[in-house]
Design a protein around this motif. Sequence first.
Motif, PDB file in Angstrom:
ATOM      1  N   PRO A   1       0.717  -1.338  -0.077  1.00  0.00           N
ATOM      2  CA  PRO A   1      -0.114   0.064   0.184  1.00  0.00           C
ATOM      3  C   PRO A   1       1.018   1.143  -0.033  1.00  0.00           C
ATOM      4  O   PRO A   1       1.760   1.384   0.748  1.00  0.00           O
ATOM      5  CB  PRO A   1      -0.882   0.098   1.236  1.00  0.00           C
ATOM      6  CG  PRO A   1      -1.010  -1.372   1.499  1.00  0.00           C
ATOM      7  CD  PRO A   1       0.297  -2.180   1.080  1.00  0.00           C
ATOM      8  N   GLY A   2       0.622   2.124  -1.098  1.00  0.00           N
ATOM      9  CA  GLY A   2       1.368   3.392  -1.081  1.00  0.00           C
ATOM     10  C   GLY A   2       2.607   3.169  -1.851  1.00  0.00           C
ATOM     11  O   GLY A   2       3.371   4.336  -1.907  1.00  0.00           O
ATOM     12  N   GLU A   3       2.882   2.154  -2.276  1.00  0.00           N
ATOM     13  CA  GLU A   3       4.249   1.878  -2.954  1.00  0.00           C
ATOM     14  C   GLU A   3       4.029   1.350  -4.468  1.00  0.00           C
ATOM     15  O   GLU A   3       2.712   0.755  -4.825  1.00  0.00           O
ATOM     16  CB  GLU A   3       5.240   1.037  -2.093  1.00  0.00           C
ATOM     17  CG  GLU A   3       5.289   1.449  -0.982  1.00  0.00           C
ATOM     18  CD  GLU A   3       6.358   0.558  -0.188  1.00  0.00           C
ATOM     19  OE1 GLU A   3       6.759  -0.463  -0.885  1.00  0.00           O
ATOM     20  OE2 GLU A   3       6.605   0.531   0.939  1.00  0.00           O
ATOM     21  N   GLY A   4       5.057   1.541  -5.446  1.00  0.00           N
ATOM     22  CA  GLY A   4       4.950   0.922  -6.630  1.00  0.00           C
ATOM     23  C   GLY A   4       5.124  -0.453  -6.689  1.00  0.00           C
ATOM     24  O   GLY A   4       5.766  -0.836  -5.766  1.00  0.00           O
ATOM     25  N   PRO A   5       5.072  -0.916  -7.864  1.00  0.00           N
ATOM     26  CA  PRO A   5       5.406  -2.464  -7.806  1.00  0.00           C
ATOM     27  C   PRO A   5       6.996  -2.538  -7.750  1.00  0.00           C
ATOM     28  O   PRO A   5       7.866  -1.645  -8.028  1.00  0.00           O
ATOM     29  CB  PRO A   5       5.145  -2.851  -9.434  1.00  0.00           C
ATOM     30  CG  PRO A   5       4.866  -1.540 -10.187  1.00  0.00           C
ATOM     31  CD  PRO A   5       4.404  -0.654  -8.888  1.00  0.00           C
ATOM     32  N   SER A   6       7.482  -3.788  -6.910  1.00  0.00           N
ATOM     33  CA  SER A   6       8.962  -3.853  -6.714  1.00  0.00           C
ATOM     34  C   SER A   6       8.962  -5.353  -6.346  1.00  0.00           C
ATOM     35  O   SER A   6       8.219  -6.041  -6.559  1.00  0.00           O
ATOM     36  CB  SER A   6       9.140  -3.055  -5.413  1.00  0.00           C
ATOM     37  OG  SER A   6       8.677  -3.585  -4.165  1.00  0.00           O
ATOM     38  N   GLY A   7      10.398  -5.489  -6.259  1.00  0.00           N
ATOM     39  CA  GLY A   7      10.718  -6.917  -5.996  1.00  0.00           C
ATOM     40  C   GLY A   7       9.865  -7.487  -4.544  1.00  0.00           C
ATOM     41  O   GLY A   7       9.798  -8.721  -4.249  1.00  0.00           O
ATOM     42  N   ASP A   8       9.572  -6.496  -3.675  1.00  0.00           N
ATOM     43  CA  ASP A   8       8.930  -7.204  -2.646  1.00  0.00           C
ATOM     44  C   ASP A   8       7.576  -7.694  -2.925  1.00  0.00           C
ATOM     45  O   ASP A   8       7.113  -8.631  -2.471  1.00  0.00           O
ATOM     46  CB  ASP A   8       8.803  -5.882  -1.763  1.00  0.00           C
ATOM     47  CG  ASP A   8      10.092  -5.661  -0.789  1.00  0.00           C
ATOM     48  OD1 ASP A   8      10.925  -6.477  -0.809  1.00  0.00           O
ATOM     49  OD2 ASP A   8      10.300  -4.522  -0.194  1.00  0.00           O
ATOM     50  N   LEU A   9       6.803  -7.056  -3.627  1.00  0.00           N
ATOM     51  CA  LEU A   9       5.401  -7.127  -4.229  1.00  0.00           C
ATOM     52  C   LEU A   9       5.004  -6.422  -5.307  1.00  0.00           C
ATOM     53  O   LEU A   9       5.181  -5.281  -5.641  1.00  0.00           O
ATOM     54  CB  LEU A   9       4.475  -6.995  -3.137  1.00  0.00           C
ATOM     55  CG  LEU A   9       3.101  -7.404  -3.367  1.00  0.00           C
ATOM     56  CD1 LEU A   9       2.902  -8.942  -3.395  1.00  0.00           C
ATOM     57  CD2 LEU A   9       2.282  -7.029  -2.205  1.00  0.00           C
TER      58      LEU A   9
END
Length: 271
Positions: free
Chosen positions: A239-247
Amino acid sequence: MTDPLHTDLLDLAQEAARRAGALLRDGRPADLAVAATKSSPIDVVTEMDIAAEKLITGLIAERRPDDGVLGEEGAATEGTSGIRWVIDPLDGTVNYLYGLPTWAVSIAAEQDGETVVGVVTAPMRGETFHAVLGGGAWATGAWDGERRLACRPAPPLDQALVSTGFNYVAEVRAHQAGVAQRLIPLLRDIRRGGSAAVDLCDLAAGRLDGYYERGLHPWDLAAGDLIAREAGALTGGRPGEGPSGDLAVAATPGVFEPLQRLLEDFGAWHD
């Protein structure tokens, strides 16, 4: 009106994807999946992967020598033009190894850090997807001409068909299986296609309601993320973030937020 630079980048991405896709399709040995030794088929896939990336980067270097490149198989140059190409020459390598059709060539172009062009071609499905920032998402396939893509109207979450992928590290995969086990009763069903790029394009084409995965790299996401967004999907990460390696999460509006919230609650981004 489309920026002429973006049109040129799209044309180059389409040509490179088409040529790399043909190389992979026509160069795959018919008996690849039943090669005599365990290492042999993997080696062949790696060789094809590298050959496809060299074809793509060679074409880009010939046409646009000042551009930067980031590729899965190690291509990494900074460039001086403000354009960087993000390339996955073979997304879905296990599918390719086994002769399954869901694999793709994924090529994106970034301008000053923003993805402006994305092309994903799935040669064995006879489909190519593309998008230019602000210009919508489009596909060619078994139908006549280009088709404009639009994600499906959002169903209730319990009627949503969602795709995911699993890591090849056993401990991470086990955790991901636990997250999927908790999600399945809350959804229509879960699919596992084996190619992040194709899953994102299938979301854009209305064949899925959502998609999520942990452990992706920029080359897995760049083109498909733009295509999904240009078809009306929402994309992000935690939530509140762009797509990344985390999710990475992508879904039709109405499914995105509840799916993202469940993934956060279930700890999909960590072990």
